[in-house]
Design a protein around this motif. Structure first.
Motif, PDB file in Angstrom:
ATOM      1  N   MET A  83       9.009 -33.779  -1.843  1.00  0.00           N
ATOM      2  CA  MET A  83       7.987 -34.406  -2.686  1.00  0.00           C
ATOM      3  C   MET A  83       6.592 -34.229  -2.062  1.00  0.00           C
ATOM      4  O   MET A  83       5.629 -33.862  -2.736  1.00  0.00           O
ATOM      5  CB  MET A  83       8.316 -35.897  -2.759  1.00  0.00           C
ATOM      6  N   GLN A  84       6.512 -34.514  -0.790  1.00  0.00           N
ATOM      7  CA  GLN A  84       5.230 -34.402  -0.078  1.00  0.00           C
ATOM      8  C   GLN A  84       4.781 -32.946  -0.005  1.00  0.00           C
ATOM      9  O   GLN A  84       3.583 -32.654  -0.049  1.00  0.00           O
ATOM     10  CB  GLN A  84       5.376 -34.999   1.329  1.00  0.00           C
ATOM     11  N   ARG A 106      17.799 -40.754 -10.593  1.00  0.00           N
ATOM     12  CA  ARG A 106      17.551 -39.308 -10.652  1.00  0.00           C
ATOM     13  C   ARG A 106      16.289 -39.037 -11.464  1.00  0.00           C
ATOM     14  O   ARG A 106      15.531 -38.113 -11.186  1.00  0.00           O
ATOM     15  CB  ARG A 106      18.701 -38.543 -11.308  1.00  0.00           C
ATOM     16  N   VAL A 153      13.808 -41.205 -12.005  1.00  0.00           N
ATOM     17  CA  VAL A 153      12.645 -41.728 -11.267  1.00  0.00           C
ATOM     18  C   VAL A 153      12.160 -40.640 -10.308  1.00  0.00           C
ATOM     19  O   VAL A 153      10.964 -40.362 -10.184  1.00  0.00           O
ATOM     20  CB  VAL A 153      13.019 -43.010 -10.469  1.00  0.00           C
ATOM     21  N   ARG A 154      13.135 -40.000  -9.657  1.00  0.00           N
ATOM     22  CA  ARG A 154      12.785 -38.949  -8.704  1.00  0.00           C
ATOM     23  C   ARG A 154      12.165 -37.737  -9.415  1.00  0.00           C
ATOM     24  O   ARG A 154      11.207 -37.142  -8.927  1.00  0.00           O
ATOM     25  CB  ARG A 154      14.045 -38.551  -7.929  1.00  0.00           C
ATOM     26  N   LYS A 161       8.679 -38.588 -10.139  1.00  0.00           N
ATOM     27  CA  LYS A 161       7.863 -38.513  -8.923  1.00  0.00           C
ATOM     28  C   LYS A 161       7.523 -37.056  -8.589  1.00  0.00           C
ATOM     29  O   LYS A 161       6.398 -36.743  -8.197  1.00  0.00           O
ATOM     30  CB  LYS A 161       8.589 -39.172  -7.748  1.00  0.00           C
ATOM     31  N   SER A 174       4.894 -35.967 -10.972  1.00  0.00           N
ATOM     32  CA  SER A 174       3.575 -36.543 -10.680  1.00  0.00           C
ATOM     33  C   SER A 174       3.010 -35.966  -9.379  1.00  0.00           C
ATOM     34  O   SER A 174       1.805 -35.898  -9.191  1.00  0.00           O
ATOM     35  CB  SER A 174       3.623 -38.072 -10.652  1.00  0.00           C
ATOM     36  N   ALA A 175       3.884 -35.507  -8.493  1.00  0.00           N
ATOM     37  CA  ALA A 175       3.400 -34.879  -7.257  1.00  0.00           C
ATOM     38  C   ALA A 175       2.839 -33.478  -7.526  1.00  0.00           C
ATOM     39  O   ALA A 175       2.058 -32.963  -6.729  1.00  0.00           O
ATOM     40  CB  ALA A 175       4.524 -34.801  -6.227  1.00  0.00           C
TER      41      ALA A 175
END
Lengths: 308, 222
Positions: free
Chosen positions: A129-130, A172, A174-175, A178, A181-182
Protein backbone atom coordinates in the motif's frame (compact mmCIF):
# COMPACT_ATOMS: atom_id res chain seq x y z
CA UNK A 1 10.07 6.33 -26.47
CA UNK A 2 6.35 6.39 -25.80
CA UNK A 3 5.31 8.02 -22.58
CA UNK A 4 1.94 6.43 -22.10
CA UNK A 5 1.10 2.89 -21.13
CA UNK A 6 -0.54 1.00 -23.97
CA UNK A 7 -2.50 -1.00 -21.40
CA UNK A 8 -3.87 2.24 -19.95
CA UNK A 9 -4.81 3.55 -23.39
CA UNK A 10 -6.74 0.37 -24.16
CA UNK A 11 -8.58 0.40 -20.85
CA UNK A 12 -9.32 4.12 -21.12
CA UNK A 13 -10.64 3.41 -24.61
CA UNK A 14 -13.12 0.91 -23.22
CA UNK A 15 -11.45 -2.21 -24.60
CA UNK A 16 -11.63 -5.47 -22.67
CA UNK A 17 -7.94 -5.92 -21.82
CA UNK A 18 -5.98 -9.15 -21.88
CA UNK A 19 -2.75 -9.55 -19.97
CA UNK A 20 -0.63 -12.64 -19.42
CA UNK A 21 2.28 -13.59 -17.28
CA UNK A 22 5.90 -14.42 -18.01
CA UNK A 23 8.09 -15.88 -15.29
CA UNK A 24 11.76 -15.02 -15.93
CA UNK A 25 14.19 -17.94 -16.16
CA UNK A 26 16.40 -19.27 -13.39
CA UNK A 27 19.31 -18.24 -15.53
CA UNK A 28 20.94 -15.46 -17.48
CA UNK A 29 19.79 -16.43 -20.99
CA UNK A 30 17.57 -13.77 -22.57
CA UNK A 31 16.52 -16.40 -25.12
CA UNK A 32 14.24 -17.99 -22.53
CA UNK A 33 12.34 -14.70 -22.21
CA UNK A 34 12.28 -14.19 -25.97
CA UNK A 35 10.81 -17.67 -26.48
CA UNK A 36 7.91 -16.82 -24.14
CA UNK A 37 7.58 -13.42 -25.82
CA UNK A 38 7.12 -15.21 -29.14
CA UNK A 39 4.26 -17.27 -27.70
CA UNK A 40 2.49 -14.21 -26.30
CA UNK A 41 3.05 -11.65 -29.04
CA UNK A 42 -0.20 -10.30 -30.49
CA UNK A 43 -2.20 -12.63 -28.25
CA UNK A 44 -2.27 -10.23 -25.30
CA UNK A 45 -2.02 -6.50 -24.63
CA UNK A 46 0.64 -6.62 -21.95
CA UNK A 47 2.73 -9.18 -20.13
CA UNK A 48 3.38 -9.23 -16.39
CA UNK A 49 6.92 -10.14 -15.47
CA UNK A 50 7.07 -11.69 -12.04
CA UNK A 51 9.58 -10.54 -9.44
CA UNK A 52 11.34 -13.57 -8.00
CA UNK A 53 7.97 -15.20 -7.49
CA UNK A 54 7.55 -17.69 -4.64
CA UNK A 55 10.81 -16.17 -3.40
CA UNK A 56 12.89 -18.16 -5.88
CA UNK A 57 15.89 -16.38 -7.39
CA UNK A 58 15.36 -15.65 -11.08
CA UNK A 59 16.47 -13.14 -13.68
CA UNK A 60 15.52 -9.68 -12.43
CA UNK A 61 12.10 -8.50 -13.41
CA UNK A 62 13.37 -5.18 -14.82
CA UNK A 63 15.88 -6.97 -17.03
CA UNK A 64 13.29 -9.44 -18.33
CA UNK A 65 10.87 -6.54 -18.98
CA UNK A 66 13.55 -4.88 -21.08
CA UNK A 67 13.99 -8.06 -23.09
CA UNK A 68 10.23 -8.11 -23.71
CA UNK A 69 10.32 -4.48 -24.83
CA UNK A 70 13.04 -5.31 -27.32
CA UNK A 71 10.73 -7.96 -28.77
CA UNK A 72 7.92 -5.42 -29.14
CA UNK A 73 5.80 -6.51 -26.16
CA UNK A 74 4.43 -4.23 -23.48
CA UNK A 75 5.63 -5.35 -20.06
CA UNK A 76 4.00 -4.95 -16.67
CA UNK A 77 6.82 -4.81 -14.15
CA UNK A 78 5.93 -6.65 -10.96
CA UNK A 79 7.76 -5.24 -7.96
CA UNK A 80 7.64 -6.80 -4.51
CA UNK A 81 8.56 -5.04 -1.27
CA UNK A 82 10.10 -8.20 0.18
CA UNK A 83 13.61 -7.70 -1.19
CA UNK A 84 14.22 -3.95 -1.40
CA UNK A 85 13.93 -1.04 0.97
CA UNK A 86 12.40 2.27 -0.05
CA UNK A 87 15.67 3.58 -1.44
CA UNK A 88 16.08 0.65 -3.82
CA UNK A 89 12.38 0.51 -4.74
CA UNK A 90 12.17 4.17 -5.70
CA UNK A 91 15.45 3.95 -7.55
CA UNK A 92 14.17 0.97 -9.55
CA UNK A 93 10.94 2.80 -10.40
CA UNK A 94 13.03 5.58 -11.95
CA UNK A 95 15.22 3.08 -13.74
CA UNK A 96 12.25 1.13 -15.05
CA UNK A 97 10.64 4.26 -16.43
CA UNK A 98 13.92 5.29 -18.05
CA UNK A 99 14.04 1.92 -19.81
CA UNK A 100 10.56 2.44 -21.23
CA UNK A 101 8.59 0.29 -18.79
CA UNK A 102 5.17 1.93 -18.46
CA UNK A 103 3.27 -0.36 -16.07
CA UNK A 104 4.18 -1.32 -12.52
CA UNK A 105 2.31 -3.79 -10.35
CA UNK A 106 3.08 -3.14 -6.68
CA UNK A 107 3.01 -6.25 -4.49
CA UNK A 108 3.98 -7.48 -1.05
CA UNK A 109 5.55 -10.64 -2.45
CA UNK A 110 5.54 -14.25 -1.38
CA UNK A 111 7.23 -14.73 1.97
CA UNK A 112 10.91 -15.61 1.75
CA UNK A 113 10.34 -18.83 3.70
CA UNK A 114 8.60 -20.35 0.66
CA UNK A 115 11.52 -20.07 -1.74
CA UNK A 116 15.05 -21.31 -2.23
CA UNK A 117 16.61 -18.67 0.03
CA UNK A 118 14.77 -19.28 3.30
CA UNK A 119 17.65 -17.71 5.27
CA UNK A 120 17.16 -14.36 3.53
CA UNK A 121 16.14 -11.26 5.44
CA UNK A 122 12.63 -10.18 4.50
CA UNK A 123 12.90 -6.43 4.01
CA UNK A 124 9.27 -5.24 4.06
CA UNK A 125 10.42 -1.68 4.75
CA UNK A 126 7.26 -0.53 2.96
CA UNK A 127 4.10 -2.54 2.52
CA UNK A 128 2.46 -2.77 -0.90
CA UNK A 129 0.00 0.00 0.00
CA UNK A 130 2.75 2.42 0.99
CA UNK A 131 4.70 1.50 -2.12
CA UNK A 132 1.71 2.30 -4.35
CA UNK A 133 1.46 5.67 -2.63
CA UNK A 134 5.18 6.30 -3.14
CA UNK A 135 5.00 5.53 -6.89
CA UNK A 136 2.01 7.82 -7.29
CA UNK A 137 3.87 10.59 -5.49
CA UNK A 138 6.86 10.15 -7.77
CA UNK A 139 4.72 10.28 -10.87
CA UNK A 140 2.09 12.90 -9.98
CA UNK A 141 3.95 15.24 -7.65
CA UNK A 142 7.38 14.50 -9.04
CA UNK A 143 8.68 13.88 -5.54
CA UNK A 144 10.17 10.95 -3.70
CA UNK A 145 9.02 9.92 -0.24
CA UNK A 146 9.71 12.75 2.16
CA UNK A 147 8.98 15.36 -0.50
CA UNK A 148 12.27 15.87 -2.26
CA UNK A 149 11.86 16.89 -5.89
CA UNK A 150 12.88 14.64 -8.77
CA UNK A 151 14.53 16.13 -11.85
CA UNK A 152 11.95 14.28 -13.92
CA UNK A 153 9.01 12.12 -12.96
CA UNK A 154 8.54 8.48 -13.99
CA UNK A 155 5.70 7.75 -16.41
CA UNK A 156 3.96 4.64 -15.15
CA UNK A 157 0.49 3.15 -14.92
CA UNK A 158 0.07 1.85 -11.38
CA UNK A 159 -1.41 -1.52 -10.57
CA UNK A 160 -2.05 -3.63 -7.52
CA UNK A 161 -3.24 -7.12 -6.71
CA UNK A 162 -6.36 -8.21 -4.88
CA UNK A 163 -7.35 -11.58 -3.56
CA UNK A 164 -11.15 -11.84 -3.34
CA UNK A 165 -10.79 -15.32 -1.86
CA UNK A 166 -8.73 -14.56 1.22
CA UNK A 167 -10.28 -13.81 4.58
CA UNK A 168 -12.01 -11.89 5.98
CA UNK A 169 -14.27 -11.22 2.96
CA UNK A 170 -15.67 -7.88 4.19
CA UNK A 171 -12.19 -6.55 4.78
CA UNK A 172 -10.94 -7.58 1.32
CA UNK A 173 -12.96 -4.71 -0.11
CA UNK A 174 -11.72 -2.27 2.52
CA UNK A 175 -8.22 -3.20 1.44
CA UNK A 176 -9.14 -2.78 -2.22
CA UNK A 177 -10.52 0.68 -1.42
CA UNK A 178 -7.30 1.55 0.39
CA UNK A 179 -5.16 0.41 -2.55
CA UNK A 180 -7.24 2.51 -4.93
CA UNK A 181 -7.08 5.54 -2.67
CA UNK A 182 -3.31 5.04 -2.41
CA UNK A 183 -3.06 5.27 -6.18
CA UNK A 184 -3.78 1.89 -7.79
CA UNK A 185 -5.37 2.39 -11.21
CA UNK A 186 -5.66 -1.22 -12.27
CA UNK A 187 -6.18 -4.32 -10.19
CA UNK A 188 -5.25 -7.87 -11.12
CA UNK A 189 -6.97 -10.50 -9.02
CA UNK A 190 -5.95 -13.87 -7.70
CA UNK A 191 -6.98 -16.81 -9.92
CA UNK A 192 -10.74 -17.14 -10.11
CA UNK A 193 -12.25 -20.61 -9.79
CA UNK A 194 -14.89 -19.78 -7.19
CA UNK A 195 -17.13 -17.55 -9.30
CA UNK A 196 -19.77 -17.20 -6.60
CA UNK A 197 -17.30 -15.73 -4.15
CA UNK A 198 -15.82 -13.50 -6.86
CA UNK A 199 -19.24 -12.09 -7.66
CA UNK A 200 -19.85 -11.42 -3.98
CA UNK A 201 -16.57 -9.49 -3.83
CA UNK A 202 -17.43 -7.51 -6.97
CA UNK A 203 -20.82 -6.57 -5.55
CA UNK A 204 -19.20 -5.40 -2.30
CA UNK A 205 -16.78 -3.35 -4.41
CA UNK A 206 -19.70 -1.93 -6.36
CA UNK A 207 -21.45 -0.94 -3.12
CA UNK A 208 -18.41 1.14 -2.28
CA UNK A 209 -18.29 2.71 -5.73
CA UNK A 210 -14.92 1.15 -6.48
CA UNK A 211 -15.72 -0.28 -9.90
CA UNK A 212 -15.52 3.15 -11.51
CA UNK A 213 -12.31 4.08 -9.72
CA UNK A 214 -10.01 1.35 -10.99
CA UNK A 215 -9.88 -1.18 -13.81
CA UNK A 216 -10.37 -4.68 -12.47
CA UNK A 217 -8.75 -7.50 -14.45
CA UNK A 218 -9.94 -10.94 -13.39
CA UNK A 219 -7.15 -13.46 -12.88
CA UNK A 220 -7.39 -16.90 -14.47
CA UNK A 221 -5.05 -19.88 -14.52
CA UNK A 222 -5.64 -22.89 -16.75
CA UNK A 223 -5.29 -26.12 -14.77
CA UNK A 224 -2.87 -28.61 -16.30
CA UNK A 225 -4.15 -31.61 -14.39
CA UNK A 226 -6.33 -32.73 -11.52
CA UNK A 227 -3.13 -33.13 -9.52
CA UNK A 228 -2.20 -29.50 -10.08
CA UNK A 229 -5.69 -28.43 -9.01
CA UNK A 230 -5.39 -30.36 -5.75
CA UNK A 231 -1.88 -29.08 -5.15
CA UNK A 232 -2.97 -25.48 -5.67
CA UNK A 233 -5.99 -25.90 -3.45
CA UNK A 234 -3.99 -27.36 -0.59
CA UNK A 235 -0.53 -25.87 -0.91
CA UNK A 236 -0.67 -22.51 -2.64
CA UNK A 237 -1.34 -19.58 -0.36
CA UNK A 238 -4.51 -17.64 -1.01
CA UNK A 239 -5.97 -20.07 -3.57
CA UNK A 240 -9.62 -21.11 -3.58
CA UNK A 241 -10.54 -24.03 -5.86
CA UNK A 242 -14.02 -25.43 -5.22
CA UNK A 243 -14.49 -29.19 -5.10
CA UNK A 244 -16.67 -29.26 -8.21
CA UNK A 245 -13.78 -27.87 -10.29
CA UNK A 246 -11.50 -30.61 -8.94
CA UNK A 247 -14.18 -33.25 -9.59
CA UNK A 248 -14.54 -32.02 -13.14
CA UNK A 249 -10.79 -32.35 -13.72
CA UNK A 250 -10.74 -35.76 -12.04
CA UNK A 251 -13.58 -37.03 -14.21
CA UNK A 252 -11.48 -36.66 -17.37
CA UNK A 253 -8.73 -39.14 -18.33
CA UNK A 254 -5.22 -37.83 -17.68
CA UNK A 255 -4.34 -37.24 -21.33
CA UNK A 256 -7.36 -34.97 -21.78
CA UNK A 257 -7.01 -33.00 -18.55
CA UNK A 258 -5.00 -30.18 -20.16
CA UNK A 259 -7.80 -29.60 -22.66
CA UNK A 260 -10.34 -29.69 -19.84
CA UNK A 261 -8.27 -27.12 -17.93
CA UNK A 262 -8.23 -24.84 -20.95
CA UNK A 263 -11.99 -25.36 -21.36
CA UNK A 264 -12.67 -24.34 -17.75
CA UNK A 265 -10.44 -21.31 -18.22
CA UNK A 266 -12.28 -20.21 -21.37
CA UNK A 267 -15.66 -20.64 -19.65
CA UNK A 268 -14.42 -18.54 -16.73
CA UNK A 269 -13.31 -15.78 -19.09
CA UNK A 270 -16.66 -15.80 -20.90
CA UNK A 271 -18.41 -15.51 -17.53
CA UNK A 272 -16.09 -12.70 -16.43
CA UNK A 273 -16.83 -10.74 -19.60
CA UNK A 274 -20.45 -10.58 -18.50
CA UNK A 275 -19.71 -9.21 -15.04
CA UNK A 276 -20.10 -5.49 -14.61
CA UNK A 277 -16.92 -3.89 -13.44
CA UNK A 278 -14.58 -6.52 -14.89
CA UNK A 279 -12.56 -4.64 -17.48
CA UNK A 280 -10.24 -7.37 -18.62
CA UNK A 281 -8.54 -10.60 -17.73
CA UNK A 282 -5.12 -11.58 -16.56
CA UNK A 283 -4.04 -15.05 -17.68
CA UNK A 284 -1.47 -16.70 -15.46
CA UNK A 285 -0.54 -19.83 -17.41
CA UNK A 286 2.28 -20.94 -15.17
CA UNK A 287 5.13 -22.33 -17.31
CA UNK A 288 2.45 -23.00 -19.95
CA UNK A 289 2.61 -19.85 -22.04
CA UNK A 290 1.78 -21.78 -25.22
CA UNK A 291 -1.76 -22.30 -23.88
CA UNK A 292 -2.44 -18.54 -23.85
CA UNK A 293 -2.99 -18.18 -27.59
CA UNK A 294 -5.63 -20.93 -27.66
CA UNK A 295 -7.40 -19.58 -24.57
CA UNK A 296 -7.58 -16.05 -25.96
CA UNK A 297 -8.76 -17.28 -29.33
CA UNK A 298 -11.45 -19.58 -27.92
CA UNK A 299 -12.65 -16.78 -25.64
CA UNK A 300 -13.23 -14.66 -28.74
CA UNK A 301 -10.63 -12.10 -27.78
CA UNK A 302 -8.58 -12.07 -30.98
CA UNK A 303 -7.35 -10.07 -32.72
CA UNK A 304 -6.16 -7.69 -30.03
CA UNK A 305 -7.03 -4.04 -30.64
CA UNK A 306 -4.42 -1.61 -31.87
CA UNK A 307 -3.62 1.73 -30.30
CA UNK A 308 -1.89 4.62 -31.99
CA UNK B 1 10.43 -9.63 28.51
CA UNK B 2 13.43 -10.77 26.52
CA UNK B 3 13.23 -14.44 25.66
CA UNK B 4 16.08 -16.83 25.03
CA UNK B 5 16.87 -20.50 24.56
CA UNK B 6 19.91 -22.47 25.60
CA UNK B 7 22.46 -23.25 22.92
CA UNK B 8 23.12 -26.91 22.14
CA UNK B 9 25.47 -28.44 24.73
CA UNK B 10 27.89 -29.44 21.96
CA UNK B 11 28.33 -25.82 20.88
CA UNK B 12 28.76 -24.70 24.49
CA UNK B 13 31.39 -27.40 25.09
CA UNK B 14 33.32 -26.28 22.03
CA UNK B 15 33.40 -22.65 23.12
CA UNK B 16 34.48 -23.40 26.71
CA UNK B 17 37.05 -26.04 25.69
CA UNK B 18 40.13 -23.77 25.96
CA UNK B 19 39.36 -22.84 29.59
CA UNK B 20 40.06 -24.70 32.83
CA UNK B 21 38.16 -22.67 35.42
CA UNK B 22 34.71 -21.65 34.36
CA UNK B 23 31.99 -19.70 36.13
CA UNK B 24 28.53 -20.51 34.82
CA UNK B 25 26.63 -17.30 35.43
CA UNK B 26 22.82 -17.18 35.54
CA UNK B 27 20.48 -14.22 35.43
CA UNK B 28 17.37 -14.02 37.61
CA UNK B 29 15.27 -11.81 35.34
CA UNK B 30 13.76 -12.34 31.89
CA UNK B 31 15.70 -15.48 31.07
CA UNK B 32 14.59 -17.00 34.39
CA UNK B 33 10.97 -16.34 33.45
CA UNK B 34 11.45 -18.11 30.13
CA UNK B 35 13.24 -21.00 31.84
CA UNK B 36 16.47 -20.53 29.92
CA UNK B 37 18.97 -18.91 32.26
CA UNK B 38 17.60 -18.62 35.80
CA UNK B 39 19.14 -20.14 38.92
CA UNK B 40 17.69 -23.57 38.24
CA UNK B 41 18.75 -23.75 34.61
CA UNK B 42 22.19 -22.42 35.50
CA UNK B 43 22.75 -25.11 38.12
CA UNK B 44 21.52 -27.77 35.71
CA UNK B 45 23.79 -26.61 32.90
CA UNK B 46 26.80 -26.45 35.22
CA UNK B 47 26.07 -29.96 36.41
CA UNK B 48 25.68 -31.28 32.87
CA UNK B 49 28.98 -29.68 31.87
CA UNK B 50 30.76 -31.14 34.90
CA UNK B 51 29.42 -34.57 34.08
CA UNK B 52 30.50 -34.30 30.45
CA UNK B 53 33.96 -33.14 31.55
CA UNK B 54 34.27 -36.07 33.96
CA UNK B 55 33.25 -38.58 31.30
CA UNK B 56 35.87 -37.15 28.98
CA UNK B 57 38.48 -37.08 31.77
CA UNK B 58 38.92 -33.32 31.41
CA UNK B 59 40.51 -31.53 34.31
CA UNK B 60 38.24 -28.52 34.70
CA UNK B 61 36.58 -26.60 37.47
CA UNK B 62 33.01 -25.58 36.74
CA UNK B 63 31.06 -23.59 39.33
CA UNK B 64 27.86 -21.62 39.09
CA UNK B 65 26.31 -18.47 40.43
CA UNK B 66 23.21 -16.45 39.57
CA UNK B 67 22.76 -12.72 39.95
CA UNK B 68 19.47 -10.84 39.74
CA UNK B 69 20.22 -8.94 36.55
CA UNK B 70 23.18 -9.27 34.23
CA UNK B 71 22.20 -6.14 32.34
CA UNK B 72 22.34 -3.73 35.32
CA UNK B 73 25.62 -2.37 36.58
CA UNK B 74 24.59 -2.38 40.27
CA UNK B 75 24.06 -6.13 40.12
CA UNK B 76 27.06 -6.94 37.93
CA UNK B 77 29.50 -5.32 40.33
CA UNK B 78 28.50 -7.96 42.88
CA UNK B 79 30.84 -10.20 40.89
CA UNK B 80 33.90 -8.18 41.89
CA UNK B 81 36.19 -10.43 43.87
CA UNK B 82 34.43 -13.52 42.49
CA UNK B 83 34.97 -13.46 38.77
CA UNK B 84 38.77 -13.02 38.97
CA UNK B 85 39.26 -16.64 40.08
CA UNK B 86 38.00 -17.97 36.74
CA UNK B 87 39.48 -18.21 33.21
CA UNK B 88 36.11 -17.59 31.61
CA UNK B 89 32.48 -16.86 32.37
CA UNK B 90 29.74 -18.84 30.62
CA UNK B 91 26.82 -16.43 30.76
CA UNK B 92 23.18 -17.43 30.69
CA UNK B 93 22.18 -13.82 30.32
CA UNK B 94 20.56 -12.46 27.18
CA UNK B 95 22.74 -10.70 24.63
CA UNK B 96 22.42 -7.49 26.61
CA UNK B 97 23.55 -9.21 29.79
CA UNK B 98 26.55 -10.89 28.17
CA UNK B 99 27.72 -7.54 26.79
CA UNK B 100 27.13 -5.64 30.02
CA UNK B 101 29.18 -8.16 32.01
CA UNK B 102 31.91 -8.09 29.35
CA UNK B 103 32.01 -4.31 29.46
CA UNK B 104 32.57 -4.17 33.20
CA UNK B 105 35.00 -7.11 33.37
CA UNK B 106 36.89 -6.09 30.29
CA UNK B 107 39.78 -8.55 30.76
CA UNK B 108 37.60 -11.60 31.29
CA UNK B 109 36.32 -13.90 28.54
CA UNK B 110 32.51 -13.97 28.56
CA UNK B 111 30.91 -16.76 26.53
CA UNK B 112 27.20 -16.80 25.69
CA UNK B 113 25.27 -19.96 26.60
CA UNK B 114 21.96 -18.71 25.24
CA UNK B 115 20.54 -17.61 21.91
CA UNK B 116 18.54 -14.47 22.56
CA UNK B 117 15.24 -14.59 20.70
CA UNK B 118 12.64 -11.84 21.01
CA UNK B 119 10.53 -9.46 23.10
CA UNK B 120 7.51 -11.45 24.04
CA UNK B 121 5.11 -12.80 26.56
CA UNK B 122 4.65 -15.98 28.55
CA UNK B 123 1.45 -17.10 26.90
CA UNK B 124 1.09 -20.37 28.69
CA UNK B 125 3.27 -22.80 30.59
CA UNK B 126 6.18 -23.55 28.29
CA UNK B 127 4.93 -21.18 25.59
CA UNK B 128 6.44 -17.81 24.78
CA UNK B 129 5.40 -15.70 21.83
CA UNK B 130 6.89 -12.66 20.10
CA UNK B 131 4.88 -9.46 20.14
CA UNK B 132 7.16 -6.43 20.05
CA UNK B 133 9.99 -5.35 17.74
CA UNK B 134 10.98 -2.33 19.84
CA UNK B 135 10.35 0.05 16.95
CA UNK B 136 10.57 3.20 19.07
CA UNK B 137 7.17 4.52 17.98
CA UNK B 138 4.32 2.44 19.40
CA UNK B 139 1.21 2.24 17.23
CA UNK B 140 -0.72 -0.36 19.20
CA UNK B 141 -3.62 2.03 19.73
CA UNK B 142 -4.37 2.05 16.00
CA UNK B 143 -4.14 -1.71 15.71
CA UNK B 144 -6.26 -2.65 18.68
CA UNK B 145 -3.38 -3.86 20.81
CA UNK B 146 -1.94 -6.31 18.25
CA UNK B 147 1.33 -5.25 16.62
CA UNK B 148 1.45 -6.01 12.89
CA UNK B 149 5.18 -5.29 12.73
CA UNK B 150 5.93 -8.02 15.23
CA UNK B 151 3.14 -10.44 14.47
CA UNK B 152 2.40 -10.20 10.74
CA UNK B 153 4.98 -12.27 8.83
CA UNK B 154 5.24 -9.52 6.21
CA UNK B 155 5.11 -6.60 8.66
CA UNK B 156 2.14 -5.18 6.79
CA UNK B 157 0.75 -1.97 8.24
CA UNK B 158 -2.18 -2.09 5.86
CA UNK B 159 -3.01 -5.78 5.83
CA UNK B 160 -4.20 -8.46 5.69
CA UNK B 161 -2.38 -9.87 2.67
CA UNK B 162 -3.96 -12.34 0.30
CA UNK B 163 -2.63 -15.28 2.27
CA UNK B 164 -4.91 -14.87 5.28
CA UNK B 165 -7.17 -17.90 5.46
CA UNK B 166 -9.56 -18.77 8.28
CA UNK B 167 -7.53 -16.63 10.65
CA UNK B 168 -4.26 -18.36 9.82
CA UNK B 169 -1.06 -17.05 8.24
CA UNK B 170 0.08 -18.38 4.87
CA UNK B 171 3.60 -18.81 6.17
CA UNK B 172 2.54 -21.45 8.70
CA UNK B 173 -0.97 -22.46 9.75
CA UNK B 174 0.36 -22.55 13.32
CA UNK B 175 0.68 -18.76 13.15
CA UNK B 176 -2.49 -16.77 13.76
CA UNK B 177 -2.98 -14.05 11.14
CA UNK B 178 -2.13 -10.85 13.01
CA UNK B 179 -4.48 -8.90 10.77
CA UNK B 180 -7.40 -11.17 11.56
CA UNK B 181 -6.61 -10.58 15.25
CA UNK B 182 -6.48 -6.82 14.65
CA UNK B 183 -9.80 -6.80 12.82
CA UNK B 184 -11.44 -9.00 15.46
CA UNK B 185 -10.13 -6.84 18.32
CA UNK B 186 -11.09 -3.54 16.70
CA UNK B 187 -14.50 -4.98 15.91
CA UNK B 188 -15.04 -5.86 19.58
CA UNK B 189 -13.89 -2.50 20.91
CA UNK B 190 -15.62 -0.44 18.23
CA UNK B 191 -12.51 0.79 16.43
CA UNK B 192 -12.82 -0.67 12.93
CA UNK B 193 -12.86 2.79 11.34
CA UNK B 194 -9.19 3.09 12.31
CA UNK B 195 -8.42 0.63 9.51
CA UNK B 196 -9.97 2.78 6.80
CA UNK B 197 -6.93 4.98 6.38
CA UNK B 198 -3.67 4.13 4.67
CA UNK B 199 -1.00 4.06 7.34
CA UNK B 200 2.13 5.77 6.04
CA UNK B 201 5.53 4.14 5.84
CA UNK B 202 7.17 3.50 9.19
CA UNK B 203 9.93 5.82 10.35
CA UNK B 204 12.58 3.18 10.94
CA UNK B 205 15.11 5.81 11.99
CA UNK B 206 13.53 5.50 15.42
CA UNK B 207 14.66 1.89 15.49
CA UNK B 208 17.90 1.69 13.57
CA UNK B 209 18.43 4.83 11.53
CA UNK B 210 21.12 6.36 13.69
CA UNK B 211 22.98 3.30 14.82
CA UNK B 212 22.62 1.80 18.29
CA UNK B 213 20.05 3.66 20.34
CA UNK B 214 20.32 5.09 23.80
CA UNK B 215 17.98 6.76 26.24
CA UNK B 216 19.36 9.66 28.26
CA UNK B 217 17.33 10.85 31.25
CA UNK B 218 19.02 13.65 33.12
CA UNK B 219 16.38 13.57 35.85
CA UNK B 220 17.44 10.01 36.62
CA UNK B 221 21.17 10.69 36.73
CA UNK B 222 23.11 11.09 39.92
Amino acid sequence: MKDESRLKQLLDGGHFAVTAECGPPKGADPGAVLRKAGLLKEKVDAVNVTDNQTAIVRMSSIAACTVLLSAGLEPVLQMVVRDRNRIALQSDVLGASALGIRNILCLSGDHQSFGNQPSALGVFDLDSMQFIEAVRGMRDAGTIMGGEQLTSAPAVFIGAAANPFADPLEFRVVRLAKKISAGAEFIQTQCIYNMERFKKWISLAEDRGLLEKAYILGGVTPLKSAGMAKYMKNKVAGMDIPDDVIKRMDAVPKERQRQEGIGICVETILALKEIKGVKGIHIMAIEWEDAVGEIVERAGLLPRPKVD
Amino acid sequence: MITAEQKPIKEIRETIAPYRKILVLGCGSCVAECAAGGEKETAMLASALRMAARMNKEDVLIEDKTIDRQCVRDFIVQLEGVIEAYDAVLSLGCGAGVQAVAEIFSDTTIIPALNTEFLGQTKDQGLWTENCVGCGDCMLYYFGGVCPLARCSKQLMNGPCGGSREGRCEVDPEIPCAWQLIIDRLGRIGGLERLGKVYPAKDWSKKQGRGPRKIVREDQQR
